[in-house]
Design a protein around this motif. Sequence first.
Motif, PDB file in Angstrom:
ATOM      1  N   ALA A  67      68.855  56.453  33.333  1.00 65.33           N
ATOM      2  CA  ALA A  67      69.541  55.698  34.382  1.00 65.33           C
ATOM      3  C   ALA A  67      68.822  54.399  34.713  1.00 65.33           C
ATOM      4  O   ALA A  67      69.443  53.422  35.142  1.00 65.33           O
ATOM      5  N   GLY A  68      67.519  54.382  34.509  1.00 62.88           N
ATOM      6  CA  GLY A  68      66.746  53.182  34.817  1.00 62.88           C
ATOM      7  C   GLY A  68      67.076  51.990  33.944  1.00 62.88           C
ATOM      8  O   GLY A  68      66.739  50.850  34.268  1.00 62.88           O
ATOM      9  N   TYR A  69      67.741  52.236  32.807  1.00 63.72           N
ATOM     10  CA  TYR A  69      68.113  51.150  31.910  1.00 63.72           C
ATOM     11  C   TYR A  69      69.380  50.426  32.383  1.00 63.72           C
ATOM     12  O   TYR A  69      69.719  49.364  31.864  1.00 63.72           O
ATOM     13  N   VAL A  70      70.084  51.026  33.335  1.00 60.39           N
ATOM     14  CA  VAL A  70      71.347  50.454  33.804  1.00 60.39           C
ATOM     15  C   VAL A  70      71.062  49.554  35.012  1.00 60.39           C
ATOM     16  O   VAL A  70      70.634  50.040  36.059  1.00 60.39           O
ATOM     17  N   LYS A  71      71.330  48.272  34.876  1.00 61.52           N
ATOM     18  CA  LYS A  71      70.983  47.311  35.926  1.00 61.52           C
ATOM     19  C   LYS A  71      72.194  46.846  36.732  1.00 61.52           C
ATOM     20  O   LYS A  71      72.028  46.286  37.817  1.00 61.52           O
ATOM     21  N   ASN A  72      73.390  47.095  36.228  1.00 63.01           N
ATOM     22  CA  ASN A  72      74.589  46.593  36.898  1.00 63.01           C
ATOM     23  C   ASN A  72      75.597  47.716  37.123  1.00 63.01           C
ATOM     24  O   ASN A  72      75.430  48.837  36.620  1.00 63.01           O
ATOM     25  N   ASP A  73      76.643  47.391  37.908  1.00 64.34           N
ATOM     26  CA  ASP A  73      77.723  48.354  38.089  1.00 64.34           C
ATOM     27  C   ASP A  73      78.377  48.654  36.742  1.00 64.34           C
ATOM     28  O   ASP A  73      78.491  47.771  35.882  1.00 64.34           O
ATOM     29  N   VAL A  74      78.794  49.893  36.553  1.00 67.21           N
ATOM     30  CA  VAL A  74      79.414  50.315  35.297  1.00 67.21           C
ATOM     31  C   VAL A  74      80.891  49.909  35.294  1.00 67.21           C
ATOM     32  O   VAL A  74      81.661  50.347  36.156  1.00 67.21           O
ATOM     33  N   TYR A  75      81.265  49.048  34.363  1.00 70.51           N
ATOM     34  CA  TYR A  75      82.642  48.544  34.250  1.00 70.51           C
ATOM     35  C   TYR A  75      83.165  47.994  35.582  1.00 70.51           C
ATOM     36  O   TYR A  75      84.345  48.089  35.899  1.00 70.51           O
ATOM     37  N   GLY A  76      82.255  47.423  36.385  1.00 73.35           N
ATOM     38  CA  GLY A  76      82.654  46.824  37.645  1.00 73.35           C
ATOM     39  C   GLY A  76      82.884  47.802  38.777  1.00 73.35           C
ATOM     40  O   GLY A  76      83.214  47.390  39.897  1.00 73.35           O
ATOM     41  N   VAL A  77      82.686  49.102  38.529  1.00 73.62           N
ATOM     42  CA  VAL A  77      82.841  50.113  39.576  1.00 73.62           C
ATOM     43  C   VAL A  77      81.507  50.263  40.306  1.00 73.62           C
ATOM     44  O   VAL A  77      80.449  50.323  39.672  1.00 73.62           O
ATOM     45  N   LYS A  78      81.549  50.314  41.626  1.00 75.16           N
ATOM     46  CA  LYS A  78      80.330  50.445  42.409  1.00 75.16           C
ATOM     47  C   LYS A  78      79.494  51.610  41.897  1.00 75.16           C
ATOM     48  O   LYS A  78      79.985  52.734  41.770  1.00 75.16           O
ATOM     49  N   THR A  79      78.214  51.331  41.585  1.00 72.62           N
ATOM     50  CA  THR A  79      77.348  52.309  40.929  1.00 72.62           C
ATOM     51  C   THR A  79      76.041  52.471  41.687  1.00 72.62           C
ATOM     52  O   THR A  79      75.428  51.485  42.108  1.00 72.62           O
ATOM     53  N   SER A  80      75.627  53.726  41.874  1.00 76.01           N
ATOM     54  CA  SER A  80      74.355  54.036  42.538  1.00 76.01           C
ATOM     55  C   SER A  80      73.588  55.046  41.701  1.00 76.01           C
ATOM     56  O   SER A  80      74.128  55.652  40.773  1.00 76.01           O
ATOM     57  N   CYS A  81      72.317  55.213  42.037  1.00 73.98           N
ATOM     58  CA  CYS A  81      71.467  56.185  41.339  1.00 73.98           C
ATOM     59  C   CYS A  81      71.064  57.311  42.278  1.00 73.98           C
ATOM     60  O   CYS A  81      70.927  57.111  43.491  1.00 73.98           O
TER      61      CYS A  81
END
Length: 272
Positions: A67-81
Motif C-alpha cells: 500500500a505504501g507504493y500508492v501515492k494517489n487516489d485509485v482511478y480518481g476515487v477517494k483512497t485511504s490507508c
Amino acid sequence: MGIVIGIDVGISTTKIVGLRDGKPSAPIRITAADPITSLYGAFGKYLHDNNIALDEVEHVMLTGVGAGYVKNDVYGVKTSCCDEFMADALGARYESKLDHAIVVSMGTGTSFVMCKDGDIRHIGGIGIGGGTLQGLARVCLGTGDIKQVSALAMQGNVKNVNLLIGDISAQPLPGLPMEATASIFARAKSDSAKEDISAGIIGLVLQSIGSASVLAAQGTGCRDMVLIGNLTLLPQCKEIFPALEKLYDVRFHIPKYSEFCTAIGAALAYQK
C-alpha cells in the motif's frame, strides 16, 4: 451509501473485496509482477466481473505492505490507508464472530493480534510463514510452488522425517501423547523421499505457527485463535491444527473467507 472497496496490496499479489451495506461480496485475488500492476489489475477486474460502475464506488481502503507504493487516489476515487494489523483484526473478527481471540495472520511471516471487545493490539510475531515454506522448498525440493509442495506432502509420511515422543519414550510424557512431535526433521536422511520432506516442511511451518500462537496467548485467558492468510488454504491445516487443539486445549478457527480477511478488514475500517 456506495460500495467501499477494501484492497490488501502485497508485493506481487493483491486481494480485493467490495463492501455493500456492511456485507462483503465476491472477493478475488490477482497476481502480477509488482504491487501497482497487481492493484490496478485487481481493481479493474473486480469492477468488470461484478458489473460495478466507477461512480458507484464511494471509497477505496488500502492495506498491506504494498500500500505504501500508492501515492494517489485509485482511478480518481477517494483512497485511504488502514493499518494492516487493524485490518487483520477487523476482518477476522467479522468473519469468525468472535470478540475475544488472537488473530494469527499467516503471510510471508506470521503476526499475532489480540482482539478483546473493542481493544485491538499487536502482540508480536515470528519470522516463519509462507516465505519460510517457499524458501525451504526451493532449497530442499527445487521448487517454490506451494501447491506442488502440498500435493507432494499429501503422498508423504511426516513420521519418516520427524522424531515422535513414541520414538524416544516407552510411555507418554506428562501432557505429551506418543504421537506428539519431539523433534522436527530429526529422522531425516540425505536420501529421504521428496514426499516426506514436503510433509516435514509444511509440518514445520504450521506446527511452529500453532505453537507460537499458543505461547502468545499465555496469561491472556484467550483460548481462541483465528487463522487467516494464504496458508489457511493448505489441506494439511485440517490435520495439524486439530492435533494442536487437543495437545494445548485451545481452539483454532479458519473463517470462510480466511484468505481475504485483511481486505475485508480494510473495507470495514472505513465505517469506523
